[in-house]
Structures are given as C-alpha cells and as structure tokens.
Design a protein around this motif. Structure first.
Motif, PDB file in Angstrom:
ATOM      1  N   THR A 109     101.051   7.302  48.020  1.00 46.66           N
ATOM      2  CA  THR A 109     100.064   7.185  49.163  1.00 46.66           C
ATOM      3  C   THR A 109      98.808   6.736  48.821  1.00 46.66           C
ATOM      4  OG1 THR A 109      99.524   9.567  48.812  1.00 46.66           O
ATOM      5  CG2 THR A 109     101.288   8.880  50.547  1.00 46.66           C
ATOM      6  N   MET A 110      98.489   6.819  47.401  1.00 47.01           N
ATOM      7  CA  MET A 110      97.391   6.261  46.795  1.00 47.01           C
ATOM      8  C   MET A 110      97.277   4.652  46.871  1.00 47.01           C
ATOM      9  SD  MET A 110      95.477   9.074  44.515  1.00 47.01           S
ATOM     10  CE  MET A 110      94.162   7.882  44.335  1.00 47.01           C
ATOM     11  N   GLU A 111      98.488   4.029  46.849  1.00 48.57           N
ATOM     12  CA  GLU A 111      98.144   2.428  46.783  1.00 48.57           C
ATOM     13  C   GLU A 111      97.080   1.941  47.465  1.00 48.57           C
ATOM     14  OE1 GLU A 111     100.733  -0.255  48.452  1.00 48.57           O
ATOM     15  OE2 GLU A 111     100.022  -1.419  46.619  1.00 48.57           O
ATOM     16  N   PRO A 112      97.053   2.154  48.882  1.00 45.04           N
ATOM     17  CA  PRO A 112      95.922   1.266  49.480  1.00 45.04           C
ATOM     18  C   PRO A 112      94.519   1.591  48.793  1.00 45.04           C
ATOM     19  CG  PRO A 112      97.315   2.484  51.288  1.00 45.04           C
ATOM     20  CD  PRO A 112      97.758   2.987  49.686  1.00 45.04           C
ATOM     21  N   PHE A 113      94.413   2.858  48.705  1.00 46.59           N
ATOM     22  CA  PHE A 113      93.017   3.042  47.732  1.00 46.59           C
ATOM     23  C   PHE A 113      92.743   2.362  46.376  1.00 46.59           C
ATOM     24  CE2 PHE A 113      89.099   5.065  46.843  1.00 46.59           C
ATOM     25  CZ  PHE A 113      89.216   5.349  45.120  1.00 46.59           C
ATOM     26  N   ASP A 122      88.470   5.626  57.503  1.00 45.41           N
ATOM     27  CA  ASP A 122      88.206   6.836  56.448  1.00 45.41           C
ATOM     28  C   ASP A 122      88.360   8.007  56.970  1.00 45.41           C
ATOM     29  OD1 ASP A 122      84.472   7.024  57.426  1.00 45.41           O
ATOM     30  OD2 ASP A 122      86.204   6.596  58.583  1.00 45.41           O
ATOM     31  N   THR A 123      88.931   8.232  58.429  1.00 46.43           N
ATOM     32  CA  THR A 123      88.932   9.278  59.078  1.00 46.43           C
ATOM     33  C   THR A 123      90.626   9.794  59.151  1.00 46.43           C
ATOM     34  OG1 THR A 123      87.481   8.814  60.460  1.00 46.43           O
ATOM     35  CG2 THR A 123      88.901  10.230  61.329  1.00 46.43           C
ATOM     36  N   LEU A 124      90.887  10.815  58.953  1.00 40.10           N
ATOM     37  CA  LEU A 124      92.434  11.496  59.057  1.00 40.10           C
ATOM     38  C   LEU A 124      92.161  12.274  60.595  1.00 40.10           C
ATOM     39  CD1 LEU A 124      93.355  13.145  55.628  1.00 40.10           C
ATOM     40  CD2 LEU A 124      94.027  10.865  56.662  1.00 40.10           C
ATOM     41  N   ALA A 184      98.314   3.697  58.254  1.00 41.78           N
ATOM     42  CA  ALA A 184      99.536   4.391  57.785  1.00 41.78           C
ATOM     43  C   ALA A 184      99.260   5.883  56.993  1.00 41.78           C
ATOM     44  CB  ALA A 184     100.581   3.977  56.821  1.00 41.78           C
ATOM     45  N   GLY A 185      99.540   6.956  57.751  1.00 41.63           N
ATOM     46  CA  GLY A 185      99.227   8.211  57.092  1.00 41.63           C
ATOM     47  C   GLY A 185      98.031   8.820  57.490  1.00 41.63           C
ATOM     48  N   ALA A 186      97.193   8.337  58.407  1.00 36.98           N
ATOM     49  CA  ALA A 186      96.063   8.773  59.124  1.00 36.98           C
ATOM     50  C   ALA A 186      96.209   9.848  60.140  1.00 36.98           C
ATOM     51  CB  ALA A 186      95.251   7.683  59.808  1.00 36.98           C
ATOM     52  N   LEU A 187      97.396   9.744  60.751  1.00 35.83           N
ATOM     53  CA  LEU A 187      97.635  10.822  61.886  1.00 35.83           C
ATOM     54  C   LEU A 187      98.769  11.688  61.230  1.00 35.83           C
ATOM     55  CD1 LEU A 187      97.688  11.983  64.505  1.00 35.83           C
ATOM     56  CD2 LEU A 187      99.567  10.336  65.209  1.00 35.83           C
TER      57      LEU A 187
END
Lengths: 394, 336
Positions: A99-103, B205-207, B229-232
């Motif tokens: 999950t760190m890939e985009p960063f 930058d928001t979850l 992806a992964g924000a929600l």
C-alpha cells in the motif's frame, strides 16, 4: 591471486577487502569454509558456505543473537525476539507494505524530475538518501525536516557501534552522534506528534501500556530508522551502479513489467547491503567437520553464500533470468529482515521511475565514486555515486 | 546440478516444525454498567469476571457479544483502548432484529454475566494527515475514540454524524465539545447527509472512515469510487458466520500461475508441497514469523497460523504465510 594467498591475506577489517571481498569468497568456501581468525585482536570464526550459514541461522538456540547487551530485537533470542518482532511485523508484511507504493512512486518523481533536468547528480546524496529517509519516516509516522542531519547522525551512530564491538573508545563525534540519534528517537515518542496509526504511535502505546521498556522502545525506533534508510540506500546505489554497466537492462526495465523484480533480486543477491552478519555460540558446535567452541563470535559471509554453487548455476554471474535458490541477503530464519518487502518495493519503484525518465545512465567521468568503508556488517554500497544521465526524449 | 539442488533441499528439511496456531480470546464478562446514551441506545461496560486485564485492542476493533438466549452479534468497542479492564460497547435497540439488542435493552442487567469473543479488527485507523469521519446512527461507536486520537495527534479531521432524530443519537454532548469539526445532522432537521458535497471532490491526503446502516455505506462506497484506492474504510455490522474449528485436514491446492493442482496432506506444509512441485517460492524461517513466504490468495479461506499478519489482513483472506498456515476450505487457490 592464488587461492592460498587469498586465504593468507583475508582480513575481516581490511577496508579494501571489505570494498571488494568477492575474490576471497571462492577460496574460503573451497578451502577454509570454517575459518578461525580474529577481528581487532578478538578471536572469531568465519563461515562462507550457503549450507553451513543457512543451517546455523535456523538454529538460534546455538547461534545466539545476543552479541551485544543492547535491548534491540536484532540482538534478542526467542522468546523476546518474537515478542518484539510481532509488535510491528504486520506493518512490514508483504501485502501491507504494497500500500506504500503510491507514496514511494510520488517521492521518486518529486526527486528525480529536477535531477533529470540537471543531468548529473549523486545517486546517494541526491536521490537514494532522501528517498529512503522519507519512506521510513512515513511508515514511522514522523516528519524529518533535516534529512542530511539524520543521515550524518546515522553514520556517527554506526561508527559508535563499530567501536564498541571492536573494543576501542569511540571518537567524541561518534559518541555525540549516537546520543543525538537516540535523543531524536526518544523525542519522536515524547512529542506525541507522530501520525495516528504509524509505527511510532504504536510503539508509544505499547510503551505506555508497559509492554515495552523505554530502552527497548528507543532502540527499536533507532533500529527501524537506521536500517530503514541505510540498507535501502545501498541497495539503490548498487542497483544504479549495476545499470551503468548494463545499459540493456535499463531499456528492459522500461519495456518488460516482469523484469524489474528479477533485476532487483539479482542485485540483492550479488551485491548485498550487508556482506556479513554475526552470532555468538551458546555451546560447542560442529560445522562441516570443525568444532566451534561455546562463546565464539561467528561471522556469516552472506555475500559468499549467495555466490555458492548451491544457490544455482553460474552463481558468480549477474543474470536476472537464471533460476536461483533463495538468497540470504536478508538473512535467514527468525531474524530475516523485517524490511525485506519494503526494500524490494522501494528499489523496484525507484528503478521503474528512473528507467521511464532516463535513456542512459553512466558514471560521471568528472567525479569519482566512493565506496563505503565497511563497518560491523561490512556495509556494501557507496558513500557517493555521481552519475550522468541522458534523459528519455518523447 | 542435482547435487546443487540437493544442498538447498537439505536446508529446507532442517526447518522447525513448530506451528503457531491462533485461537481467539473468549471469556465470561460481567455487565459493570448499563447507561442510556440516547433513546434506544444503551452503553454497556463489560469487565472480566475476575477483573483480569482484557486483551489489547486497537481503534476500530469489535467483539462478539454471546448472549444466553439470542444470536451472537458484533459490536464495536467504543471505550478508551488504554483502559485494559473494561470493554465498552454501544447497543441500539432494533425492534425488528433477531432479539439480541432487545435482550440487551429489555432483559440484561448490571451484574449479569455474558460471554465475549475477540477482539477482531477490520477497520483499523491508519496514518493520515487528514480524516473525514461519516457516521450513521449507532455507526458512531467505532469512530468516537478515533476522533479523540486524531484530534490529540493534531491531524486535520471532520466528523459528520447523521441519524433519524437528535434524541436517538448518542454521545452528542461529548462530540459537540469538539466544536465546528463535528456536524450533527439529524434527518428530521437536516435531511439525509449531503454525500455529494462531502465526497464529490476526491482528496489525495484524506482517509474516509464510515460506519452505519447498509444504505449509507452503499451510497458512500458509490461516491468514493473516484477516490484513491485505500482512501475509504467502512465497517459493516453484518452477522459473521459461526467460527469454524481449526482443522488440519488435507486439502486441494490450486496454483493459478503454474496451472497445477496439488494435494496438501495433513502432515505437510503448503510450502513443502509447492517446493517439491518445483515452483519457486521465497521462504526463510519456516515458522510463520519472518514474513518471507507471504503469498496472495485468490480463492478459498486460509487457516492463518502465522505471527505476522494483523487482523485486517487475516480477515481479508487475500494473503497468507505458506510455511505454517493451512486452509479452512477443501480447496485453496494461490497466486503462484
């Protein structure tokens, strides 16, 4: 150099050997796989074969990690080792790290775009160092305002550790640097300003629950911080250095999506960031016919194990396509590097970003590269790697 | 070459056979307090019958409440994770349900003993500079402490709390004390939550954390399709199937990439079967602690016996450690 003279000349603390140990590994494996020697006057043993090394690392009861009294997971044996490791292992798992890939990708772009404009830069100071610090900082949940200072303190701390192992007084700078690094780590916890859900917050919670002592907590944070950026900086520098010798691989990184991970794995195998790790024996133990007494410090030459024919055909050649057995760059057994998937992801992402921007990368003929000087684990990488690139057009 | 591969095999057989089997905590607890938080909302404080310390949990966790005469239901823990003696849950009385919440409201008394299992966490709080919390009705319970935590950490955050009417929405005074970051929007005053306004512009930058009834979750999921992806993160209160016993039966293993079907006998690990079949896999410690052998699961539910994965990864059934973990289903499909 003949095999015999190689054996005669091999020293664990010789800087030029540390910077290029490979000519010694074959002779060691063949003729002195369990070598008795000394480091700074202190007797020790050296193993160089894949089978002996992996077998020993699978036996923490005999080959203990308590080589220093530091309360760190790196120097813990079961059950402490597992208790400590479990505190963060979920965060560093393969799918969790993905999950760190985009960063990471975003950081690579932010760093590389200006460097590609300038065309010449130092892979270590301008790219790998800042990238790896920002990635570990993100994972920890902290801000690192002064990347250069952190990298400097880290070097001092590493020198400090080295001196304690070799039994000499560390320089005042090394002592001060080490102290400041621990202060920085303690400050991460007491400031209460780390990101909710980050590793610092987690360890801080465990500390306040009494599951972790303050010493264990600081050592843990220092370990994650230092291991989190120095080893990966070496990996990236070693990877780019390899690309300067193999321009076809740079093109292939760009065009073949499956090539990146194979290339990174082969860099890991042939150019490990730590050429060696160590343990101390808790009993007399026989290794390949030689008895190592209890209480002995034993060095495992990971770089040599990775070139052992047991790992695959043409083990001394760089060939990402060749089928290989598991390399031991990240160690073996219960202490296998916690950051292995983060390292693979960082390197893969960084190389992809580089390959998609750069047509060619060469060593800068105007500025010499400078290899690292070794240290406790014989760190293998670059202090400076100045390169010159040709940007990709179109 | 045969000699070389043999050397690697030999090493593999030296690996330990310790397997780490995870069992969930289950215990009798006493109702130490039962306090109404709003119309139809009761807050229960549960303590171990011997006042022992309860297992640690992290924000977003939930437990099974096992009642004597009603189905087991899941409830979010809404107290302070640092209080290791007490588990606090908020229960909404649902007149149309299967009886568990009616039992809690109408029959359960302070001093009664019930049973709990867990905690589990599919809804962990992860690091972010900015948060948007969306609560529908009793869905506020897992978010209360998250708000406290991110507020204390200085993150940027907002909570929008919807419900049928103000009187039935719990915890209002403690939430409204945060000031303008909290918007309380009872339906009979403000209508339904304006999700287009809240979620229409994706932010990097928001979850977004959302908990509440199914229609709210579905609507939020639809609006968040364009978010990163992964924000929600959502927490659903649907019933969980009864926990199956951990077994060690043989099972069929399908390797999707290699196109193989293999049998994993009861006394062998997935790792050893896969290696024997000539498939390249990474592995190291052999006891489920180092994370090297983690692989993606494409089908079937793993029986997790490792010490690496956190609760959300376990529950997602998307990955596993093949050196120690097995399968809950007769057929498991791996991305190998």
């Amino acid at each position: 150099m003949t095999a015999e003279s190689a054996l005669g000349q091999f020293r664990l603390d010789d800087t030029s050997i540390q910077q290029d140990p490979y000519p010694f590994y074959g002779p060691l494996r063949d003729q002195a796989p369990v070598l008795q020697t000394d480091l700074g006057g202190r007797p020790c043993w050296v193993l160089s074969r894949y089978e002996d090394i992996t077998k020993a690392l699978m036996d923490p009861a005999t080959f203990s990690s308590r080589t220093t009294p530091a309360p760190s997971v790196l120097h813990a044996d079961p059950p402490d080792q597992q208790r400590l490791r479990k505190m963060v292992s979920a965060t560093f798992g393969r799918s969790a790290i993905a999950t760190m890939e985009p960063f990471i990708a975003e950081r690579c772009v932010a760093l590389l775009d200006p460097l590609v404009q300038v065309r010449s830069f130092d892979v270590v100071d301008d790219f790998a160092g800042p990238l790896t610090v920002s990635v570990i900082a993100r994972l920890l949940g902290i801000a690192v305002d002064d990347v250069e200072r952190l990298r400097r303190l880290t070097k001092m701390a590493q020198e400090y550790v080295r001196s304690t192992r070799l039994g000499y007084e560390a320089s005042p700078e090394a002592q001060a640097g080490n102290a400041q690094l621990f202060e920085f780590a303690a400050g991460m916890v007491t400031s209460g300003q780390s990101q909710a859900g980050g590793v610092v917050a987690r360890l801080a919670q465990l500390l306040s629950d009494g599951e972790l002592t303050p010493d264990e907590c600081s050592h843990y944070l220092v370990l994650l911080l230092v291991a989190g950026h120095t080893t990966t900086t070496n990996l990236l520098a070693n990877a780019v250095s390899t690309l300067t010798e193999r321009p076809a691989d740079l093109a292939r990184l760009r065009t073949d999506p499956r090539f990146g991970s194979k290339f990174v794995e082969e860099v890991l195998r042939t150019r490990p960031s730590f050429q060696r790790i160590l343990r101390v024996t808790t009993r007399d133990v026989e290794v390949s016919g030689t008895t190592i007494p209890a209480g002995s410090t034993v060095y495992f030459l990971l770089g040599s194990a990775n070139r052992d024919p047991a790992v695959g055909q043409a083990a001394d050649e760089f060939d990402p396509e060749q089928r290989r057995g598991m390399n031991v760059t990240f160690g073996h057994g219960i202490h296998t590097c916690l950051g292995q998937w983060l390292a693979r992801l960082e390197a893969g992402t960084a190389l992809q970003a580089l390959a998609s921007r750069v047509a060619q990368v060469e060593l800068d003929s105007q500025k010499p590269s400078e290899r690292l000087a070794g240290g406790t684990f014989n760190e293998y990488g670059f202090e400076h790697l100045p390169v010159y690139i040709a940007p990709l057009r179109g | 070459m045969a000699e070389q591969t043999q050397a690697v095999r030999t090493v593999d057989q030296v690996s330990t056979t310790v397997t780490v089997v995870a069992r969930e905590f289950e215990a009798d607890v006493r109702v130490a307090a039962k306090v109404p938080a709003a119309d139809g909302v009761a807050v229960l404080d549960l303590r171990a019958v011997g006042d022992e310390t309860l297992p640690r949990w992290e924000l977003g966790a939930h437990i099974d409440l096992i009642l004597p005469a009603a189905p087991t239901r899941q409830y979010s823990l809404c107290g302070d994770p640092r209080d290791r003696q007490t588990w606090r849950i908020g229960v909404l009385r649902d007149p149309a349900g299967r009886g568990s919440s009616r039992y809690v409201h109408d029959s359960l008394q302070v001093g009664d003993v019930v049973r709990v299992r867990g905690p589990r966490n599919n809804f962990p709080l992860t690091a972010s500079p900015s948060y948007l919390f969306l609560a529908g009705g009793i869905g506020i319970t897992p978010l209360i402490q998250m708000v406290a935590e991110v507020d204390a950490a200085g993150a940027d955050w907002r909570l929008v709390y919807g419900g049928r009417q103000r009187a039935s929405m719990g915890f209002l005074s403690e939430l409204e004390a945060y000031g303008p970051r909290v918007s309380v929007r009872p339906q009979d005053e403000s209508g339904l939550l304006d999700l287009d306004e809240l979620l229409g512009t994706p932010r990097r930058d928001t979850l977004v954390y959302c908990c509440g009834p199914e229609p709210l979750l579905a609507a939020v999921e639809a609006r968040c399709a364009a978010w990163p992806a992964g924000a929600l993160h959502v927490e659903r209160f649907s019933p969980k199937p009864a926990t199956e016993p951990v077994t060690s039966d043989a099972f069929e293993l399908v390797l999707e990439q290699s196109g193989m079907q293999l049998l994993v006998p009861a006394d062998r690990s997935i790792l050893s079967v896969v290696e024997e079949a000539g498939v390249d896999v990474f592995s190291s410690c052999g006891e489920g602690t180092c994370g090297t052998c983690e692989v993606r699961v494409l089908g079937g539910r793993p029986d997790h016996r490792d010490s690496v994965l956190g609760e959300p990864e376990r529950a997602s059934n998307e990955c596993m450690m093949i050196c120690v973990s097995r399968s809950r289903d007769p057929r498991l499909v791996l991305d190998l």
